[in-house]
Design a protein around this motif. Structure first.
Motif, PDB file in Angstrom:
ATOM      1  N   ARG A   1       0.820  -1.214   0.000  1.00 49.99           N
ATOM      2  CA  ARG A   1       0.000   0.000   0.000  1.00 49.99           C
ATOM      3  C   ARG A   1       0.855   1.266   0.000  1.00 49.99           C
ATOM      4  NH1 ARG A   1      -3.977  -1.879  -2.447  1.00 49.99           N
ATOM      5  NH2 ARG A   1      -5.016  -3.633  -1.422  1.00 49.99           N
ATOM      6  N   TYR A   2       2.090   1.173   0.491  1.00 51.13           N
ATOM      7  CA  TYR A   2       2.968   2.342   0.491  1.00 51.13           C
ATOM      8  C   TYR A   2       3.434   2.707  -0.913  1.00 51.13           C
ATOM      9  CZ  TYR A   2       3.443   1.695   5.563  1.00 51.13           C
ATOM     10  OH  TYR A   2       3.204   1.576   6.907  1.00 51.13           O
TER      11      TYR A   2
ATOM     12  N   LEU B   1       0.978   9.141   7.142  1.00 45.00           N
ATOM     13  CA  LEU B   1       1.241   7.881   6.449  1.00 45.00           C
ATOM     14  C   LEU B   1       1.210   6.711   7.423  1.00 45.00           C
ATOM     15  CD1 LEU B   1       1.998   6.597   3.714  1.00 45.00           C
ATOM     16  CD2 LEU B   1       4.395   6.896   4.355  1.00 45.00           C
TER      17      LEU B   1
ATOM     18  N   GLU C   1      -2.441   6.291   9.047  1.00 47.56           N
ATOM     19  CA  GLU C   1      -3.406   5.631   8.185  1.00 47.56           C
ATOM     20  C   GLU C   1      -3.008   4.197   7.845  1.00 47.56           C
ATOM     21  OE1 GLU C   1      -6.324   6.482   7.587  1.00 47.56           O
ATOM     22  OE2 GLU C   1      -6.221   8.506   8.410  1.00 47.56           O
ATOM     23  N   THR C   2      -1.764   3.818   8.117  1.00 44.68           N
ATOM     24  CA  THR C   2      -1.409   2.403   8.020  1.00 44.68           C
ATOM     25  C   THR C   2      -2.289   1.583   8.950  1.00 44.68           C
ATOM     26  OG1 THR C   2       0.904   2.911   7.481  1.00 44.68           O
ATOM     27  CG2 THR C   2       0.440   0.705   8.319  1.00 44.68           C
TER      28      THR C   2
ATOM     29  N   ALA D   1      -5.351   1.153   6.120  1.00 46.83           N
ATOM     30  CA  ALA D   1      -4.833  -0.028   5.427  1.00 46.83           C
ATOM     31  C   ALA D   1      -5.028  -1.301   6.230  1.00 46.83           C
ATOM     32  CB  ALA D   1      -3.351   0.162   5.104  1.00 46.83           C
TER      33      ALA D   1
ATOM     34  N   PHE E   1      -9.340   5.926  -0.662  1.00 40.18           N
ATOM     35  CA  PHE E   1      -8.530   4.703  -0.591  1.00 40.18           C
ATOM     36  C   PHE E   1      -9.049   3.655  -1.577  1.00 40.18           C
ATOM     37  CE2 PHE E   1      -7.674   0.508   1.343  1.00 40.18           C
ATOM     38  CZ  PHE E   1      -6.301   0.572   1.493  1.00 40.18           C
TER      39      PHE E   1
ATOM     40  N   LEU F   1      -2.150   4.346  -0.099  1.00 38.18           N
ATOM     41  CA  LEU F   1      -1.927   4.872   1.237  1.00 38.18           C
ATOM     42  C   LEU F   1      -1.260   6.250   1.216  1.00 38.18           C
ATOM     43  CD1 LEU F   1      -2.494   4.067   4.125  1.00 38.18           C
ATOM     44  CD2 LEU F   1      -0.291   2.884   4.186  1.00 38.18           C
TER      45      LEU F   1
END
Length: 304
Positions: free
Chosen positions: A83-84, A145, A148-149, A153, A224, A231
């Motif tokens: 996702r990164y 970042l 939201e991980t 995600a 998303f 992400l």
């Protein structure tokens, strides 16, 4: 003991993630909370920024990867890590992520203070853009970042497979808002005007749990899902909400405007997104509720 703990985490990954987050999160916030800006047990003062950074890196991103490794194995970790690096999406999403928040504030200023504010803002645009963009990128990389991980995600992505995107977002919203509760007890934690008074607590709790949290989570879930699980883009959008409502931006470029107008603007956008997507929020997975095909009579199969 270790084996039984891992088995429990594998059976209840979301609960394990949330317990880890709230316990470690409050522990990380103890130093500033005990200082002069918090409960005043000590005369010295410690800034909350290191606690916020540790919370996002360890309690959110760290917990997401740890629980994913135990519950889903290496494949789950690989999926989460991917996702990164999900960047390839339409330019309209980058424009939305960067500028929807300041645009909503500008519309709010025009409604409340009159259309002349648009011209005044336009005159300051050359000063606004570099200041705003630098802050958004900085907050996105350092905080959003990793935040939201965990919230998007890991937790939302997991829950929307089971409950659907809207219910998942509504479930995450108060949990997300609750994670900000330590800031309620710090002078300047949620407002630049200093320490909250007792009468202001219910109002700000409502903002954290409902008025701010619900629209934010719905919009972030939509972005998303619509961008293939990007992400970084979600982090930029989240950072733009924080920066647009910050004291420096409001004072410098929206003088006299109440930053809470952004909450109402986001609520209108969230309602529009719900209507436009018919409640799917860009989600392309199976429906949360399915009706099985008829089969010959046999013993019921328990739901997993």
């Amino acid at each position: 003991m270790i084996a039984s703990t891992k088995a429990m985490i594998a059976r209840h990954p979301a609960a394990a993630f949330l317990i880890f987050f709230y316990v470690t999160g409050w522990l990380f916030f103890l130093p500033p909370l005990l200082g002069a800006s918090g409960f005043g047990l000590f005369s010295f003062d410690l800034p909350p920024q290191p606690s916020i950074l540790l919370l996002t890196l360890v309690s959110l991103a760290g917990a997401a990867f740890l629980v994913t490794r135990i519950a889903d194995g290496k494949d789950g970790v690989r999926e989460l890590r991917s996702r990164y690096f999900t960047w390839r999406t339409g330019p309209q999403w980058y424009l939305f992520a960067l500028f929807v928040a300041p645009l909503l504030l500008l519309v709010g200023a025009a409604v409340v203070q009159g259309p002349s504010t648009i011209g005044a803002f336009g005159a300051n645009l050359p000063q606004f853009l570099p200041s705003y963009l630098v802050q958004v990128i900085l907050i996105a990389v350092l905080i959003s970042l990793w935040e939201e991980t965990g919230w998007m995600a890991f937790l939302t992505a997991r829950w929307q497979k089971r409950f659907g995107p809207v219910i998942a977002s509504l479930m995450v919203a108060p949990l997300f808002g609750l994670g900000h509760f330590p800031l309620l007890f710090l002078a300047g934690g949620l407002t630049d005007s200093g320490r909250l008074t007792a009468s202001e607590f219910p109002e700000y709790i409502f903002y954290l749990l409902v008025l701010f949290a619900v629209p934010v989570r719905l919009i972030l879930t939509w972005v998303f899902n619509s961008t293939g699980g990007s992400l970084p883009l979600v982090a930029v959008l989240h950072a733009s909400f924080d920066v647009a409502a910050s004291g420096a931006i409001l004072t410098g470029f929206y003088p006299g405007l109440d930053g809470r107008l952004l909450y109402f603007g986001l609520a209108i956008v969230a309602i529009g997104v719900l209507i436009m997507t018919r409640g799917r929020l860009g989600y392309r997975g199976p429906s949360a509720v399915t009706i099985p095909a008829a089969t010959p009579a046999r013993s019921p199969v328990p739901l997993s």
